[in-house]
Design a protein around this motif. Sequence first.
Motif, PDB file in Angstrom:
ATOM      1  N   ILE A 151       0.914  -1.217  -0.002  1.00  0.00           N
ATOM      2  CA  ILE A 151       0.012   0.063   0.012  1.00  0.00           C
ATOM      3  C   ILE A 151       0.906   1.301   0.133  1.00  0.00           C
ATOM      4  O   ILE A 151       2.027   1.154  -0.069  1.00  0.00           O
ATOM      5  N   LYS A 152       0.204   2.223  -0.296  1.00  0.00           N
ATOM      6  CA  LYS A 152       0.838   3.558  -0.226  1.00  0.00           C
ATOM      7  C   LYS A 152       1.972   3.616  -1.175  1.00  0.00           C
ATOM      8  O   LYS A 152       1.806   3.114  -2.412  1.00  0.00           O
ATOM      9  N   ASP A 153       3.174   4.275  -0.987  1.00  0.00           N
ATOM     10  CA  ASP A 153       4.153   4.269  -1.942  1.00  0.00           C
ATOM     11  C   ASP A 153       5.099   3.172  -1.771  1.00  0.00           C
ATOM     12  O   ASP A 153       6.388   3.122  -2.183  1.00  0.00           O
ATOM     13  N   GLU A 154       4.652   2.086  -1.072  1.00  0.00           N
ATOM     14  CA  GLU A 154       5.819   0.823  -0.586  1.00  0.00           C
ATOM     15  C   GLU A 154       6.247   0.238  -1.941  1.00  0.00           C
ATOM     16  O   GLU A 154       7.476  -0.295  -1.957  1.00  0.00           O
ATOM     17  N   ILE A 155       5.481   0.428  -2.821  1.00  0.00           N
ATOM     18  CA  ILE A 155       5.970  -0.420  -4.273  1.00  0.00           C
ATOM     19  C   ILE A 155       7.259   0.264  -4.718  1.00  0.00           C
ATOM     20  O   ILE A 155       7.943  -0.435  -5.305  1.00  0.00           O
ATOM     21  N   LYS A 156       7.369   1.550  -4.434  1.00  0.00           N
ATOM     22  CA  LYS A 156       8.539   2.170  -4.935  1.00  0.00           C
ATOM     23  C   LYS A 156       9.908   1.283  -4.703  1.00  0.00           C
ATOM     24  O   LYS A 156      10.718   1.038  -5.583  1.00  0.00           O
ATOM     25  N   GLU A 157       9.962   0.638  -3.389  1.00  0.00           N
ATOM     26  CA  GLU A 157      11.066  -0.296  -2.912  1.00  0.00           C
ATOM     27  C   GLU A 157      11.032  -1.198  -4.113  1.00  0.00           C
ATOM     28  O   GLU A 157      12.032  -1.808  -4.479  1.00  0.00           O
ATOM     29  N   LEU A 158      10.200  -1.820  -4.163  1.00  0.00           N
ATOM     30  CA  LEU A 158       9.928  -3.145  -4.941  1.00  0.00           C
ATOM     31  C   LEU A 158      10.409  -2.881  -6.287  1.00  0.00           C
ATOM     32  O   LEU A 158      11.024  -3.740  -7.128  1.00  0.00           O
ATOM     33  N   LYS A 177      -7.734   5.227  -2.836  1.00  0.00           N
ATOM     34  CA  LYS A 177      -6.992   6.120  -2.019  1.00  0.00           C
ATOM     35  C   LYS A 177      -5.619   5.731  -1.523  1.00  0.00           C
ATOM     36  O   LYS A 177      -4.653   6.126  -1.895  1.00  0.00           O
ATOM     37  N   THR A 178      -5.800   4.305  -1.180  1.00  0.00           N
ATOM     38  CA  THR A 178      -4.420   3.810  -0.698  1.00  0.00           C
ATOM     39  C   THR A 178      -3.560   3.441  -1.765  1.00  0.00           C
ATOM     40  O   THR A 178      -2.219   3.159  -1.633  1.00  0.00           O
ATOM     41  N   ARG A 179      -4.210   3.020  -3.001  1.00  0.00           N
ATOM     42  CA  ARG A 179      -3.404   2.457  -4.136  1.00  0.00           C
ATOM     43  C   ARG A 179      -2.781   3.563  -5.094  1.00  0.00           C
ATOM     44  O   ARG A 179      -1.908   3.288  -5.790  1.00  0.00           O
TER      45      ARG A 179
END
Length: 364
Positions: A151-158, A177-179
Amino acid sequence: MLYRDYGTTGKKVSLLGFGGMRFGQIDDAETCARMMVTAAEGGVNYFDTAPGYFGTKSEEVFGKGLAELRQRKLPYYVATKTFATTEKGIRTEIEGQLKRLNVPAIDFYHIWCITSLANWQERKKDGVLETFRKLKEEKLINHICVSSHLIKDEIKELLLEGVFEGVLFGYSAYNFKTREPAFDAIRAKKLGAVLMNPLGGGIIPQHPELFEFLKHNPDEPITHAALRFLWDHRDISVTLVGFNDEAQVKDTLSAINGYTPRTEAELAAVKAKASASFEGLCTGCAYCDDCPQGIPIPKFMDSYNQKLLNDKPNGNAIADRLKGHWNVDIEKAKDCIECGQCESACTQHINIIERLKAIGGKTA
Ligand code: SF4
Ligand code: SF4
């Protein structure tokens, strides 16, 4: 049918994709294959399945359906996934998948269902990326992708790895909103974006009164309105819809064929109405997500939503959602020290502490 670029792969994919997770008659391969043909005749060219959909039966009926598409010279791309992380495990998995799907290579192959950054680090340690790279060199897969529940911007690390060409994740009028922050990272990397759960896991059609704000006019079916909300998002390459039967395929094709895009301003106005409609529900904005006890509050509150909206008498919607969707230990709810920080931040004024107490007191 509308087509969009899948990132920088050079592939044009249909904005409506076929998801293989909801076949109503999975044991009737003829019927399932016919649904795929009907979709492809309507212009769908992205077909997504997984080894866990009806066991391996979805991939098996895909094998039949794809053969029919080849026979009719209907173009397609096939996507599937693996939970395996070691080279041995992934090779065993893909060998079975290529046989079941009856294809020489998988177009979009996904590292399946990253539920947390810790989970991602574990898979990396097992060598999942190296193996995916080798599979691509060997031309057993064409594009390396990942499916995410972050969620949020955690995907950046991925996405720091720079190896992914596309991302599959859940996004809908219910949880946008969270995505939404995920799109900043996806846009920056010029990746394909494929969406799953476009109807909020069934919440939208089961509670149309909450989602009236999506409709063009009172007669518009809520499922069409919810899909149109996604099609208006310019960063989305494919919206996956799982179909129960052929009538649903035809109905959804009619929705996309009659679709006319809204302007950015019109879409923003629709989004602005969302919070008011979700009173008492967690909207997944994640403003509360800084708990000193490390409790993943948005995931707990999303699971509580399932109880409010979807639970059956004697059901266990919260535990099912926490375990099955988020891979979160329900016992973590007991770590709350009632500091109140999250409630001060909550945009929906949810009584988070009371809900966590209720969840923690309920055994899975
Ligand atoms: S009240 Fe509980 S859940 Fe909320 S921030 Fe404090 S410890 Fe975390
Ligand atoms: S609990 Fe409140 S602040 Fe936290 S994600 Fe849900 S709506 Fe947002």
